[in-house]
Write a protein that holds these residues in place. Structure first.
Motif, PDB file in Angstrom:
ATOM      1  N   ILE A 153     -27.619  -3.019   8.035  1.00  0.00           N
ATOM      2  CA  ILE A 153     -27.825  -4.370   8.555  1.00  0.00           C
ATOM      3  C   ILE A 153     -29.088  -5.004   7.964  1.00  0.00           C
ATOM      4  O   ILE A 153     -29.107  -6.176   7.585  1.00  0.00           O
ATOM      5  CB  ILE A 153     -27.925  -4.341  10.094  1.00  0.00           C
ATOM      6  CG1 ILE A 153     -26.582  -3.916  10.703  1.00  0.00           C
ATOM      7  CG2 ILE A 153     -28.356  -5.706  10.642  1.00  0.00           C
ATOM      8  CD1 ILE A 153     -26.649  -3.649  12.197  1.00  0.00           C
ATOM      9  N   MET A 154     -30.162  -4.215   7.901  1.00  0.00           N
ATOM     10  CA  MET A 154     -31.459  -4.788   7.519  1.00  0.00           C
ATOM     11  C   MET A 154     -31.773  -4.638   6.035  1.00  0.00           C
ATOM     12  O   MET A 154     -32.863  -5.039   5.597  1.00  0.00           O
ATOM     13  CB  MET A 154     -32.571  -4.139   8.336  1.00  0.00           C
ATOM     14  CG  MET A 154     -32.707  -2.643   8.122  1.00  0.00           C
ATOM     15  SD  MET A 154     -33.715  -1.901   9.414  1.00  0.00           S
ATOM     16  CE  MET A 154     -33.564  -0.165   9.004  1.00  0.00           C
ATOM     17  N   ALA A 155     -30.860  -4.102   5.226  1.00  0.00           N
ATOM     18  CA  ALA A 155     -31.110  -3.919   3.796  1.00  0.00           C
ATOM     19  C   ALA A 155     -31.577  -5.199   3.101  1.00  0.00           C
ATOM     20  O   ALA A 155     -32.539  -5.168   2.321  1.00  0.00           O
ATOM     21  CB  ALA A 155     -29.871  -3.351   3.116  1.00  0.00           C
ATOM     22  N   PRO A 156     -30.934  -6.349   3.343  1.00  0.00           N
ATOM     23  CA  PRO A 156     -31.411  -7.583   2.685  1.00  0.00           C
ATOM     24  C   PRO A 156     -32.845  -7.939   3.061  1.00  0.00           C
ATOM     25  O   PRO A 156     -33.618  -8.389   2.195  1.00  0.00           O
ATOM     26  CB  PRO A 156     -30.422  -8.654   3.188  1.00  0.00           C
ATOM     27  CG  PRO A 156     -29.185  -7.892   3.532  1.00  0.00           C
ATOM     28  CD  PRO A 156     -29.673  -6.590   4.083  1.00  0.00           C
ATOM     29  N   LEU A 157     -33.223  -7.730   4.307  1.00  0.00           N
ATOM     30  CA  LEU A 157     -34.589  -8.028   4.733  1.00  0.00           C
ATOM     31  C   LEU A 157     -35.587  -7.067   4.093  1.00  0.00           C
ATOM     32  O   LEU A 157     -36.695  -7.470   3.715  1.00  0.00           O
ATOM     33  CB  LEU A 157     -34.699  -7.952   6.260  1.00  0.00           C
ATOM     34  CG  LEU A 157     -33.992  -9.058   7.042  1.00  0.00           C
ATOM     35  CD1 LEU A 157     -34.116  -8.816   8.532  1.00  0.00           C
ATOM     36  CD2 LEU A 157     -34.592 -10.423   6.683  1.00  0.00           C
ATOM     37  N   LEU A 158     -35.204  -5.800   3.964  1.00  0.00           N
ATOM     38  CA  LEU A 158     -36.087  -4.830   3.317  1.00  0.00           C
ATOM     39  C   LEU A 158     -36.301  -5.194   1.855  1.00  0.00           C
ATOM     40  O   LEU A 158     -37.421  -5.101   1.334  1.00  0.00           O
ATOM     41  CB  LEU A 158     -35.484  -3.428   3.429  1.00  0.00           C
ATOM     42  CG  LEU A 158     -35.365  -2.839   4.842  1.00  0.00           C
ATOM     43  CD1 LEU A 158     -34.667  -1.489   4.790  1.00  0.00           C
ATOM     44  CD2 LEU A 158     -36.736  -2.703   5.487  1.00  0.00           C
ATOM     45  N   ARG A 215     -31.517 -13.783  -5.732  1.00  0.00           N
ATOM     46  CA  ARG A 215     -30.083 -14.109  -5.858  1.00  0.00           C
ATOM     47  C   ARG A 215     -29.238 -12.857  -5.652  1.00  0.00           C
ATOM     48  O   ARG A 215     -28.178 -12.903  -5.008  1.00  0.00           O
ATOM     49  CB  ARG A 215     -29.793 -14.690  -7.241  1.00  0.00           C
ATOM     50  CG  ARG A 215     -30.416 -16.043  -7.548  1.00  0.00           C
ATOM     51  CD  ARG A 215     -29.901 -17.121  -6.619  1.00  0.00           C
ATOM     52  NE  ARG A 215     -30.776 -17.291  -5.458  1.00  0.00           N
ATOM     53  CZ  ARG A 215     -30.471 -17.981  -4.380  1.00  0.00           C
ATOM     54  NH1 ARG A 215     -29.271 -18.539  -4.289  1.00  0.00           N
ATOM     55  NH2 ARG A 215     -31.321 -18.110  -3.391  1.00  0.00           N
ATOM     56  N   LEU A 216     -29.689 -11.732  -6.191  1.00  0.00           N
ATOM     57  CA  LEU A 216     -28.968 -10.473  -6.011  1.00  0.00           C
ATOM     58  C   LEU A 216     -28.978 -10.043  -4.548  1.00  0.00           C
ATOM     59  O   LEU A 216     -27.982  -9.521  -4.034  1.00  0.00           O
ATOM     60  CB  LEU A 216     -29.595  -9.384  -6.881  1.00  0.00           C
ATOM     61  CG  LEU A 216     -29.450  -9.574  -8.394  1.00  0.00           C
ATOM     62  CD1 LEU A 216     -30.233  -8.486  -9.142  1.00  0.00           C
ATOM     63  CD2 LEU A 216     -27.981  -9.541  -8.812  1.00  0.00           C
ATOM     64  N   VAL A 217     -30.105 -10.284  -3.884  1.00  0.00           N
ATOM     65  CA  VAL A 217     -30.188  -9.954  -2.454  1.00  0.00           C
ATOM     66  C   VAL A 217     -29.206 -10.796  -1.647  1.00  0.00           C
ATOM     67  O   VAL A 217     -28.519 -10.289  -0.749  1.00  0.00           O
ATOM     68  CB  VAL A 217     -31.627 -10.157  -1.932  1.00  0.00           C
ATOM     69  CG1 VAL A 217     -31.672 -10.061  -0.406  1.00  0.00           C
ATOM     70  CG2 VAL A 217     -32.569  -9.138  -2.549  1.00  0.00           C
ATOM     71  N   TYR A 219     -26.437 -12.115  -2.736  1.00  0.00           N
ATOM     72  CA  TYR A 219     -25.088 -11.619  -3.054  1.00  0.00           C
ATOM     73  C   TYR A 219     -24.800 -10.345  -2.261  1.00  0.00           C
ATOM     74  O   TYR A 219     -23.705 -10.182  -1.697  1.00  0.00           O
ATOM     75  CB  TYR A 219     -24.984 -11.350  -4.547  1.00  0.00           C
ATOM     76  CG  TYR A 219     -23.697 -10.676  -4.959  1.00  0.00           C
ATOM     77  CD1 TYR A 219     -22.503 -11.390  -5.036  1.00  0.00           C
ATOM     78  CD2 TYR A 219     -23.680  -9.314  -5.265  1.00  0.00           C
ATOM     79  CE1 TYR A 219     -21.314 -10.767  -5.410  1.00  0.00           C
ATOM     80  CE2 TYR A 219     -22.506  -8.684  -5.637  1.00  0.00           C
ATOM     81  CZ  TYR A 219     -21.329  -9.412  -5.705  1.00  0.00           C
ATOM     82  OH  TYR A 219     -20.160  -8.785  -6.063  1.00  0.00           O
ATOM     83  N   PHE A 220     -25.781  -9.451  -2.221  1.00  0.00           N
ATOM     84  CA  PHE A 220     -25.635  -8.210  -1.475  1.00  0.00           C
ATOM     85  C   PHE A 220     -25.439  -8.493   0.007  1.00  0.00           C
ATOM     86  O   PHE A 220     -24.616  -7.841   0.682  1.00  0.00           O
ATOM     87  CB  PHE A 220     -26.867  -7.340  -1.706  1.00  0.00           C
ATOM     88  CG  PHE A 220     -26.834  -6.022  -0.996  1.00  0.00           C
ATOM     89  CD1 PHE A 220     -25.827  -5.098  -1.249  1.00  0.00           C
ATOM     90  CD2 PHE A 220     -27.818  -5.687  -0.075  1.00  0.00           C
ATOM     91  CE1 PHE A 220     -25.802  -3.879  -0.594  1.00  0.00           C
ATOM     92  CE2 PHE A 220     -27.798  -4.471   0.584  1.00  0.00           C
ATOM     93  CZ  PHE A 220     -26.784  -3.566   0.321  1.00  0.00           C
ATOM     94  N   LYS A 221     -26.167  -9.474   0.530  1.00  0.00           N
ATOM     95  CA  LYS A 221     -26.056  -9.838   1.942  1.00  0.00           C
ATOM     96  C   LYS A 221     -24.663 -10.353   2.266  1.00  0.00           C
ATOM     97  O   LYS A 221     -24.084 -10.025   3.316  1.00  0.00           O
ATOM     98  CB  LYS A 221     -27.107 -10.895   2.285  1.00  0.00           C
ATOM     99  CG  LYS A 221     -27.122 -11.293   3.749  1.00  0.00           C
ATOM    100  CD  LYS A 221     -28.235 -12.300   4.019  1.00  0.00           C
ATOM    101  CE  LYS A 221     -28.256 -12.710   5.487  1.00  0.00           C
ATOM    102  NZ  LYS A 221     -29.339 -13.688   5.744  1.00  0.00           N
ATOM    103  N   LYS A 222     -24.096 -11.164   1.373  1.00  0.00           N
ATOM    104  CA  LYS A 222     -22.748 -11.675   1.589  1.00  0.00           C
ATOM    105  C   LYS A 222     -21.717 -10.561   1.583  1.00  0.00           C
ATOM    106  O   LYS A 222     -20.745 -10.584   2.354  1.00  0.00           O
ATOM    107  CB  LYS A 222     -22.416 -12.723   0.529  1.00  0.00           C
ATOM    108  CG  LYS A 222     -23.216 -14.008   0.654  1.00  0.00           C
ATOM    109  CD  LYS A 222     -22.876 -14.987  -0.468  1.00  0.00           C
ATOM    110  CE  LYS A 222     -23.696 -16.252  -0.352  1.00  0.00           C
ATOM    111  NZ  LYS A 222     -23.419 -17.214  -1.474  1.00  0.00           N
ATOM    112  N   ARG A 223     -21.927  -9.571   0.701  1.00  0.00           N
ATOM    113  CA  ARG A 223     -21.001  -8.442   0.640  1.00  0.00           C
ATOM    114  C   ARG A 223     -21.057  -7.626   1.944  1.00  0.00           C
ATOM    115  O   ARG A 223     -20.021  -7.145   2.422  1.00  0.00           O
ATOM    116  CB  ARG A 223     -21.365  -7.544  -0.543  1.00  0.00           C
ATOM    117  CG  ARG A 223     -21.102  -8.144  -1.906  1.00  0.00           C
ATOM    118  CD  ARG A 223     -19.618  -8.276  -2.168  1.00  0.00           C
ATOM    119  NE  ARG A 223     -18.938  -6.993  -2.141  1.00  0.00           N
ATOM    120  CZ  ARG A 223     -18.786  -6.197  -3.178  1.00  0.00           C
ATOM    121  NH1 ARG A 223     -19.277  -6.560  -4.358  1.00  0.00           N
ATOM    122  NH2 ARG A 223     -18.141  -5.056  -3.051  1.00  0.00           N
TER     123      ARG A 223
END
Length: 226
Positions: A153-158, A215-217, A219-223
């Motif tokens: 869940i928190m990967a994008p924030l990290l 931008r990659l973050v 994209y990762f968040k959307k996935r």
């Protein structure tokens, strides 16, 4: 209009970019240690053991209330001899580098701790109940069920906090460490009279790197949210 000598950047580029290795080393070390120590702090913060709870609470509040620049100067000016004794560092060790690594890691851990704590609390309490019902201990439930879901869940924030840390590494120029920014501005810029060019160049490099990673973050968040 100011006449900028952009052609002088290319000959100095290999020397300048070697400083990026130092910048990335500090960033990656601080991110890894910050997440590990931040996870422990988050668990202590959520613990029912008062001593652990208050230690984590005080730690996080102290480091989140002090400017990073001040933390860097504290570790460089006040504790270098202490670090040499505790870590048993050889005389050839650059204490400035060690001080910067520890300062960034401890400072970032406070911010990672809050992100991780929120991630743990976002996992449904039913997950814990189900884990305990299956015969797991609380520690096993936390390690095998709660933390994997929380980190997802928190990967994008990290990762976003990692971008902020990467930007903050420019502050180590105060310790005269030859990172990317210091080599470009303080060394090449001052030596060749290219201060303006080097400031604009380093700003452009930081922008490209941070914008690309952000931008990659996203994209990762959307996935993740699909």
């Amino acid at each position: 209009m100011m006449d900028l000598e952009w052609g002088q950047i290319l000959p100095n580029l290999p020397y300048i970019m070697r400083g990026m290795l130092l910048t990335l080393e500090i960033t990656l070390t601080a991110v890894i240690f910050g997440i590990v120590w931040g996870t422990l702090l988050a668990i202590m913060r959520l613990s029912s053991i008062k001593v652990l709870h208050w230690f984590a609470l005080c730690y996080v509040n102290i480091f989140r209330s002090i400017p990073l620049m001040m933390v860097l100067l504290w570790f460089y000016l006040l504790v270098p001899q202490l670090l040499e004794k505790i870590l048993n560092l050889p005389p050839t060790t650059d204490i400035r580098f060690v001080s910067a690594l520890i300062a960034f890691a401890l400072f970032e851990a406070a911010y990672y701790s809050e992100i991780i704590r929120a991630g743990i609390q976002s996992v449904s309490k039913g997950q814990i109940s189900a884990s305990l019902a299956l015969g797991m201990t609380k520690g096993q439930a936390l390690r095998m069920v709660i933390l994997p879901q929380a980190f997802r869940i928190m990967a994008p924030l990290l990762l976003t906090q990692g971008i902020i840390l990467f930007q903050d590494t420019t502050l180590i120029y105060t310790l005269n460490l030859a990172d990317f920014f210091y080599r470009a501005v303080n060394i090449v810029g001052n030596r060749d009279g290219l201060i303006v060019e080097m400031v604009l160049f380093t700003g452009a490099v930081y922008f490209v790197i941070c914008f690309t990673v952000s931008r990659l973050v996203n994209y990762f968040k959307k996935r993740i949210t699909r």
